[in-house]
Design a protein around this motif. Structure first.
Motif, PDB file in Angstrom:
ATOM      1  N   ASP A 116       0.866  -1.165   0.000  1.00 45.19           N
ATOM      2  CA  ASP A 116       0.000   0.000   0.000  1.00 45.19           C
ATOM      3  C   ASP A 116       0.911   1.226   0.000  1.00 45.19           C
ATOM      4  O   ASP A 116       1.884   1.269   0.746  1.00 45.19           O
ATOM      5  CB  ASP A 116      -0.893   0.034   1.238  1.00 45.19           C
ATOM      6  CG  ASP A 116      -1.867  -1.132   1.298  1.00 45.19           C
ATOM      7  OD1 ASP A 116      -2.227  -1.532   2.416  1.00 45.19           O
ATOM      8  OD2 ASP A 116      -2.266  -1.625   0.229  1.00 45.19           O
TER       9      ASP A 116
ATOM     10  N   THR B  56      -3.536   8.159  -0.163  1.00 41.97           N
ATOM     11  CA  THR B  56      -3.051   6.792  -0.142  1.00 41.97           C
ATOM     12  C   THR B  56      -3.728   5.990  -1.254  1.00 41.97           C
ATOM     13  O   THR B  56      -4.826   6.338  -1.710  1.00 41.97           O
ATOM     14  CB  THR B  56      -3.330   6.100   1.198  1.00 41.97           C
ATOM     15  OG1 THR B  56      -4.744   6.080   1.436  1.00 41.97           O
ATOM     16  CG2 THR B  56      -2.628   6.801   2.354  1.00 41.97           C
TER      17      THR B  56
ATOM     18  N   THR C  17      -4.241   1.711  -2.111  1.00 43.68           N
ATOM     19  CA  THR C  17      -3.987   0.356  -1.645  1.00 43.68           C
ATOM     20  C   THR C  17      -3.455  -0.525  -2.772  1.00 43.68           C
ATOM     21  O   THR C  17      -3.425  -0.126  -3.944  1.00 43.68           O
ATOM     22  CB  THR C  17      -5.270  -0.279  -1.089  1.00 43.68           C
ATOM     23  OG1 THR C  17      -6.185  -0.481  -2.183  1.00 43.68           O
ATOM     24  CG2 THR C  17      -5.910   0.599  -0.029  1.00 43.68           C
ATOM     25  N   ARG C  18      -3.078  -1.744  -2.386  1.00 47.00           N
ATOM     26  CA  ARG C  18      -2.623  -2.715  -3.385  1.00 47.00           C
ATOM     27  C   ARG C  18      -3.719  -2.974  -4.417  1.00 47.00           C
ATOM     28  O   ARG C  18      -3.424  -3.210  -5.584  1.00 47.00           O
ATOM     29  CB  ARG C  18      -2.234  -4.017  -2.688  1.00 47.00           C
ATOM     30  CG  ARG C  18      -0.959  -3.922  -1.868  1.00 47.00           C
ATOM     31  CD  ARG C  18      -0.885  -5.021  -0.809  1.00 47.00           C
ATOM     32  NE  ARG C  18      -1.792  -4.739   0.288  1.00 47.00           N
ATOM     33  CZ  ARG C  18      -2.285  -5.636   1.108  1.00 47.00           C
ATOM     34  NH1 ARG C  18      -1.969  -6.897   0.964  1.00 47.00           N
ATOM     35  NH2 ARG C  18      -3.095  -5.284   2.096  1.00 47.00           N
TER      36      ARG C  18
ATOM     37  N   SER D 274      -7.667   1.108  -4.270  1.00 47.81           N
ATOM     38  CA  SER D 274      -8.562   2.026  -3.567  1.00 47.81           C
ATOM     39  C   SER D 274      -7.789   3.237  -3.084  1.00 47.81           C
ATOM     40  O   SER D 274      -6.652   3.106  -2.609  1.00 47.81           O
ATOM     41  CB  SER D 274      -9.210   1.319  -2.371  1.00 47.81           C
ATOM     42  OG  SER D 274     -10.009   0.253  -2.805  1.00 47.81           O
ATOM     43  N   THR D 275      -8.415   4.401  -3.192  1.00 39.60           N
ATOM     44  CA  THR D 275      -7.730   5.646  -2.854  1.00 39.60           C
ATOM     45  C   THR D 275      -8.414   6.377  -1.707  1.00 39.60           C
ATOM     46  O   THR D 275      -9.610   6.203  -1.452  1.00 39.60           O
ATOM     47  CB  THR D 275      -7.655   6.580  -4.067  1.00 39.60           C
ATOM     48  OG1 THR D 275      -8.994   6.855  -4.515  1.00 39.60           O
ATOM     49  CG2 THR D 275      -6.871   5.950  -5.197  1.00 39.60           C
TER      50      THR D 275
ATOM     51  N   GLY E 114       1.622  -5.468   2.813  1.00 36.08           N
ATOM     52  CA  GLY E 114       0.421  -6.049   3.387  1.00 36.08           C
ATOM     53  C   GLY E 114       0.690  -7.141   4.393  1.00 36.08           C
ATOM     54  O   GLY E 114      -0.197  -7.534   5.144  1.00 36.08           O
TER      55      GLY E 114
END
Length: 117
Positions: free
Chosen positions: A33, A50, A52-53, A56-57, A100
């Motif tokens: 992430d 941010t 994610t892998r 998602s922001t 993660g």
């Protein structure tokens, strides 16, 4: 050893745009992430955005609608597109990586963004 190298900072006039890049080396980028944080003079470091892998922001309220975070897993790079820049965006911007599978996190050395006329 994981390394993060930021680039793209500089001096820009109010209303202008910059794109920051952060390249990760020494590990598998898609396991992480990623995030951008910033620290203005005399202030604490704060979250900017941010991703994610899974893609998602999340954004700080102060940058919503102006900044866009994205990632390119093939290039091991995360980006921060910054539009409609304001003087209050002036800060050292840091890249952050969190795998993660661990609580360890990594930081880049930062890149300075200065918004001034």
């Amino acid at each position: 050893q994981v390394q993060l190298v930021e680039s793209g900072g500089g001096l820009v006039q109010p209303g202008g745009s910059l794109r920051l890049s952060c390249a990760l080396s020494g590990s598998i980028f898609r396991f992480y992430d990623m995030g951008w944080y910033r620290q203005a003079p005399g202030k604490q470091r704060e979250l900017v955005a941010t991703i994610t892998r899974g893609g998602s922001t999340n954004y700080a309220d102060s940058v919503k609608g102006r900044f866009t975070i994205s990632r390119d897993n093939a290039k091991n790079t995360v980006y921060l597109q910054m539009n409609s820049l304001k003087p209050e965006d002036t800060a050292v911007h840091y890249c952050n990586a969190k795998p993660g599978y661990s609580d360890v996190e990594y930081w880049g050395k930062g890149t300075l963004v200065t918004v001034s006329s």
